[in-house]
Structures are given as structure tokens and as C-alpha cells.
Design a protein around this motif. Sequence first.
Motif, PDB file in Angstrom:
ATOM      1  N   ARG A   1      74.606  10.719   0.295  1.00 11.84           N
ATOM      2  CA  ARG A   1      75.465  10.474  -0.737  1.00 11.84           C
ATOM      3  C   ARG A   1      75.536   9.084  -0.950  1.00 11.84           C
ATOM      4  O   ARG A   1      75.933   8.725  -0.484  1.00 11.84           O
ATOM      5  CB  ARG A   1      76.547  11.615  -0.128  1.00 11.84           C
ATOM      6  CG  ARG A   1      77.820  11.575  -1.088  1.00 11.84           C
ATOM      7  CD  ARG A   1      78.866  11.854   0.075  1.00 11.84           C
ATOM      8  NE  ARG A   1      79.076  13.251   0.237  1.00 11.84           N
ATOM      9  CZ  ARG A   1      79.992  14.227  -0.470  1.00 11.84           C
ATOM     10  NH1 ARG A   1      80.209  14.137  -1.542  1.00 11.84           N
ATOM     11  NH2 ARG A   1      79.940  15.052  -0.268  1.00 11.84           N
ATOM     12  N   GLY A   2      75.727   9.025  -2.982  1.00 14.52           N
ATOM     13  CA  GLY A   2      75.713   7.897  -3.040  1.00 14.52           C
ATOM     14  C   GLY A   2      77.361   7.523  -2.910  1.00 14.52           C
ATOM     15  O   GLY A   2      78.242   8.323  -1.579  1.00 14.52           O
ATOM     16  N   PRO A   3      78.098   6.054  -3.703  1.00 15.57           N
ATOM     17  CA  PRO A   3      77.337   5.386  -3.685  1.00 15.57           C
ATOM     18  C   PRO A   3      76.179   4.669  -2.763  1.00 15.57           C
ATOM     19  O   PRO A   3      75.852   4.373  -1.827  1.00 15.57           O
ATOM     20  CB  PRO A   3      78.083   4.572  -3.912  1.00 15.57           C
ATOM     21  CG  PRO A   3      79.276   5.100  -3.026  1.00 15.57           C
ATOM     22  CD  PRO A   3      78.649   5.915  -2.955  1.00 15.57           C
ATOM     23  N   PHE A   4      74.863   4.582  -4.269  1.00 18.69           N
ATOM     24  CA  PHE A   4      73.830   3.764  -3.369  1.00 18.69           C
ATOM     25  C   PHE A   4      73.923   2.175  -3.731  1.00 18.69           C
ATOM     26  O   PHE A   4      74.093   2.235  -5.054  1.00 18.69           O
ATOM     27  CB  PHE A   4      72.880   4.313  -3.799  1.00 18.69           C
ATOM     28  CG  PHE A   4      72.310   6.429  -3.143  1.00 18.69           C
ATOM     29  CD1 PHE A   4      72.288   5.977  -2.138  1.00 18.69           C
ATOM     30  CD2 PHE A   4      72.879   6.915  -4.147  1.00 18.69           C
ATOM     31  CE1 PHE A   4      72.584   7.554  -1.731  1.00 18.69           C
ATOM     32  CE2 PHE A   4      72.702   8.313  -3.698  1.00 18.69           C
ATOM     33  CZ  PHE A   4      72.405   7.928  -2.507  1.00 18.69           C
ATOM     34  N   SER A   5      73.486   1.182  -3.059  1.00 16.21           N
ATOM     35  CA  SER A   5      72.750   0.278  -3.707  1.00 16.21           C
ATOM     36  C   SER A   5      71.744  -0.241  -4.033  1.00 16.21           C
ATOM     37  O   SER A   5      70.633   0.801  -4.035  1.00 16.21           O
ATOM     38  CB  SER A   5      73.202  -1.703  -2.600  1.00 16.21           C
ATOM     39  OG  SER A   5      71.890  -0.690  -1.542  1.00 16.21           O
ATOM     40  N   VAL A   6      71.492  -1.430  -5.450  1.00 14.22           N
ATOM     41  CA  VAL A   6      70.449  -1.144  -5.911  1.00 14.22           C
ATOM     42  C   VAL A   6      69.881  -2.090  -4.584  1.00 14.22           C
ATOM     43  O   VAL A   6      68.235  -1.114  -4.724  1.00 14.22           O
ATOM     44  CB  VAL A   6      69.984  -2.734  -7.036  1.00 14.22           C
ATOM     45  CG1 VAL A   6      69.195  -2.409  -8.034  1.00 14.22           C
ATOM     46  CG2 VAL A   6      71.809  -1.660  -8.373  1.00 14.22           C
ATOM     47  N   ASP A   7      69.571  -2.583  -3.906  1.00 14.80           N
ATOM     48  CA  ASP A   7      68.812  -3.023  -3.145  1.00 14.80           C
ATOM     49  C   ASP A   7      68.149  -1.816  -2.313  1.00 14.80           C
ATOM     50  O   ASP A   7      66.926  -1.595  -1.552  1.00 14.80           O
ATOM     51  CB  ASP A   7      69.488  -4.287  -1.864  1.00 14.80           C
ATOM     52  CG  ASP A   7      69.553  -5.442  -3.023  1.00 14.80           C
ATOM     53  OD1 ASP A   7      68.815  -5.555  -3.819  1.00 14.80           O
ATOM     54  OD2 ASP A   7      70.283  -6.477  -2.026  1.00 14.80           O
ATOM     55  N   ASP A   8      69.248  -0.874  -1.590  1.00 13.54           N
ATOM     56  CA  ASP A   8      68.707   0.503  -1.198  1.00 13.54           C
ATOM     57  C   ASP A   8      67.710   0.939  -1.592  1.00 13.54           C
ATOM     58  O   ASP A   8      66.715   1.954  -1.403  1.00 13.54           O
ATOM     59  CB  ASP A   8      69.746   0.968  -0.842  1.00 13.54           C
ATOM     60  CG  ASP A   8      70.569   0.237   0.540  1.00 13.54           C
ATOM     61  OD1 ASP A   8      70.282  -0.924   0.851  1.00 13.54           O
ATOM     62  OD2 ASP A   8      71.526   0.989   0.849  1.00 13.54           O
ATOM     63  N   GLU A   9      68.238   1.016  -2.872  1.00 13.68           N
ATOM     64  CA  GLU A   9      67.314   2.281  -4.167  1.00 13.68           C
ATOM     65  C   GLU A   9      66.340   1.521  -4.420  1.00 13.68           C
ATOM     66  O   GLU A   9      64.413   1.875  -4.379  1.00 13.68           O
ATOM     67  CB  GLU A   9      67.917   2.356  -5.206  1.00 13.68           C
ATOM     68  CG  GLU A   9      68.924   3.258  -5.425  1.00 13.68           C
ATOM     69  CD  GLU A   9      69.212   4.031  -5.002  1.00 13.68           C
ATOM     70  OE1 GLU A   9      68.353   4.726  -3.960  1.00 13.68           O
ATOM     71  OE2 GLU A   9      69.504   5.424  -5.546  1.00 13.68           O
ATOM     72  N   MET A  10      65.448   0.149  -4.677  1.00 11.21           N
ATOM     73  CA  MET A  10      64.217  -0.085  -4.788  1.00 11.21           C
ATOM     74  C   MET A  10      63.084   0.130  -3.243  1.00 11.21           C
ATOM     75  O   MET A  10      62.674   0.025  -3.103  1.00 11.21           O
ATOM     76  CB  MET A  10      65.160  -1.574  -4.611  1.00 11.21           C
ATOM     77  CG  MET A  10      65.129  -2.509  -6.353  1.00 11.21           C
ATOM     78  SD  MET A  10      65.274  -4.114  -6.538  1.00 11.21           S
ATOM     79  CE  MET A  10      63.787  -4.775  -6.321  1.00 11.21           C
ATOM     80  N   ARG A  11      64.332  -0.003  -1.947  1.00 17.86           N
ATOM     81  CA  ARG A  11      64.083  -0.560  -0.951  1.00 17.86           C
ATOM     82  C   ARG A  11      62.823   0.941  -0.331  1.00 17.86           C
ATOM     83  O   ARG A  11      61.921   1.235  -0.581  1.00 17.86           O
ATOM     84  CB  ARG A  11      64.231  -0.702   0.335  1.00 17.86           C
ATOM     85  CG  ARG A  11      64.457  -1.914   0.914  1.00 17.86           C
ATOM     86  CD  ARG A  11      65.091  -2.026   2.818  1.00 17.86           C
ATOM     87  NE  ARG A  11      66.285  -2.691   2.503  1.00 17.86           N
ATOM     88  CZ  ARG A  11      67.215  -2.936   2.308  1.00 17.86           C
ATOM     89  NH1 ARG A  11      66.330  -4.119   1.344  1.00 17.86           N
ATOM     90  NH2 ARG A  11      68.391  -3.081   1.578  1.00 17.86           N
TER      91      ARG A  11
ATOM     92  N   ILE B   1      69.046   4.245 -11.595  1.00 23.26           N
ATOM     93  CA  ILE B   1      67.985   3.643 -12.845  1.00 23.26           C
ATOM     94  C   ILE B   1      67.707   2.245 -12.930  1.00 23.26           C
ATOM     95  O   ILE B   1      66.600   1.924 -13.151  1.00 23.26           O
ATOM     96  CB  ILE B   1      68.925   3.846 -13.403  1.00 23.26           C
ATOM     97  CG1 ILE B   1      70.041   5.550 -13.572  1.00 23.26           C
ATOM     98  CG2 ILE B   1      68.289   3.819 -15.324  1.00 23.26           C
ATOM     99  CD1 ILE B   1      68.893   6.298 -13.395  1.00 23.26           C
ATOM    100  N   GLU B   2      68.514   0.835 -12.064  1.00 22.97           N
ATOM    101  CA  GLU B   2      68.316  -0.116 -12.389  1.00 22.97           C
ATOM    102  C   GLU B   2      67.405  -0.700 -11.531  1.00 22.97           C
ATOM    103  O   GLU B   2      66.320  -1.450 -11.916  1.00 22.97           O
ATOM    104  CB  GLU B   2      69.808  -0.688 -11.774  1.00 22.97           C
ATOM    105  CG  GLU B   2      69.640  -2.586 -11.942  1.00 22.97           C
ATOM    106  CD  GLU B   2      69.904  -3.100 -12.651  1.00 22.97           C
ATOM    107  OE1 GLU B   2      70.286  -2.430 -13.931  1.00 22.97           O
ATOM    108  OE2 GLU B   2      68.968  -4.540 -12.753  1.00 22.97           O
ATOM    109  N   ALA B   3      66.862   0.323 -10.319  1.00 25.18           N
ATOM    110  CA  ALA B   3      66.062  -0.310  -9.693  1.00 25.18           C
ATOM    111  C   ALA B   3      64.332   0.064 -10.075  1.00 25.18           C
ATOM    112  O   ALA B   3      63.690  -0.542  -9.839  1.00 25.18           O
ATOM    113  CB  ALA B   3      66.237   0.971  -7.840  1.00 25.18           C
TER     114      ALA B   3
END
Length: 253
Positions: free
Chosen positions: A178-188, A212-214
Amino acid sequence: MTTTPGVVIFGGSTEATALCRVLVEGHFSPTPAVTVSFAGRTSAPASPAGRIRVGGFGGVDGLCEYLRAERFSAAIDALHPFAARMPFNVAEAAQRCSLPLIKLVRPAWQSSAGDRWINVPDTDAAADASVSAQRVLLTVGRTDLDAFRRVAGPDFLVRSIEPADLNGRWRARGLLARGPFSVDDEMRLMAHESIDLLVSKNSGGTATAAKIEAARRLAIPVVMIERPALPSVETVTSVAGAGEWLRQCLNAT
Ligand code: NAP
């Protein structure tokens, strides 16, 4: 003696929860009696305050009956941007009952430099656009998976808040989060899973924008499902805007 005005919020979005908090925390005088209506798709709606009612009304007639019985002074459609049917029901019922109505909907995400979006109108088109990918991160919610079950090529990683039914012709694994998610976590996550396609609804807002940013930073294409049509109703895009409208509507201070 002043009577307490009743306000109904049709919920299902993070904005509905935030607005509810603003209304019941004493920022209004008189403080309205707030009822939040949920469809009941998730087992534990994240609503902090107000009276909660759960479940459909049986269409516009049932909704009108409910609105008249409860004698609300105002209604706020704070449904999720992808709720396709209920906004029309709410608009028609409010008109029939002469109930002041505002729609609160967050702005859609806009693509910017570096984005590789493939805009599609619905989940069928999104499934078609996924066919030649290898590893897909699918983030459309567990109730909108049917179109993807027939896509036999890619490996799907299906992220949802509650467990999803993964039956079908496809190869699918579930990921509960469940979000919110961080960009770093999404990229990982995308790198670790070797994701080469993200499928998303254009939900807008900040809670899930990190994916989206990731994807932009990793140059991963995004199949972006556009929002369904909306009824023609006075609309605001922020919780503050809805609060201001309500203040005027209720003659509150
Ligand atoms: P929908 O297609 O617009 O609505 C289908 C039916 O569900 C409506 O006709 C109504 O039944 C009932 N319903 C929907 N929202 C309701 C509410 N707030 N209170 C009482 N009944 C409601 O909506 P959906 O796509 O199935 O989504 C259902 C709910 O989940 C919505 O509240 C929405 O805000 C939320 N949500 C949707 C999505 C999404 O991507 N679709 C994502 C997150 C949250 P009756 O006709 O019997 O009254």
C-alpha cells in the motif's frame, strides 16, 4: 438554535479522507455532520472520522431515496478518478433532489521530458500494449485484471493493496503493498525485478506518483490508462477548494 448541517461525501479517494478530516476537526462553524459513503471494495476503508456507510444504493432511485431520507445540505463527489459509474449516479441524484454538489478530483499526471508513455483509453488497450514486454509491473488495482489474464507472453508482477485473483492464461505473481512509495524504493523494485514495462492508471496525486518518476529515470515505458469520462458537474481539484465551496454553501465561517 442552529441546526447541524449534514454533508455526504462519496469516498474512495485519499482526498475524501483528507476532506473528512478537515470537516470534522472543527475548522467549520457550525461543524457539519459528515457521512462518508464507500462502495465496500476494500475491507478497511482508510477514513479517520465521520459516520461511515458502506455498499451500493441500487442505482439512482435508491440513492435519491437515501439522500432525501438523510436530508443532507450538500454532497461532495470525492470518488476515485477511475470510478466510472458512480459519478454519473451522484450527479443525477443530486440534480433530482436539488442537492448542492461539488466534484473533488485531483489533477491527472502530465508527461514530461524523458517520459515514455503509451496512452491508452482502457484496460483492454493496456493489455494489448503489454503483449511484447518481458516483465511487466501491473499497478491497476486487483479489480481490473481481467483484460490481462489472456496475455500469455510476459511475466506480470501484480501489485495490489489486497490479495488479487491471479487465475488465467498469464504468468502472474502478486505483490501486496500500500502506498505511498518512495522513488528510490520504486527504482529498486523495478531494477530488481528487471521490469521493462509499467502499466498504470492515470490516477494523479502524490501517493503513487513515485513509480512514474522511477520509470522516467530508468527509461522504462509506461502504458498509461486515461481516465474515464466525467459528468458535467462543478469541479475543484483540491481539498481546500472543496472546503471553500462547502463553507459558502453552508454559510459557515
Ligand atoms: P463505479 O463503477 O463508479 O461504481 C459501481 C457501483 O458501485 C455504483 O453504481 C454503486 O452501486 C457502487 N458505488 C461506487 N462507489 C460508491 C460509494 N462511494 N458509495 C456507495 N456505493 C458506491 O465504481 P468502481 O470503479 O467499482 O469503484 C468502487 C469504489 O472504489 C468507488 O467508491 C471508487 O471511488 C473506489 N475506487 C475505485 C478505483 C478504480 O480504479 N475504479 C480505485 C480506487 C478506489 P449502486 O449503483 O448500487 O449504488
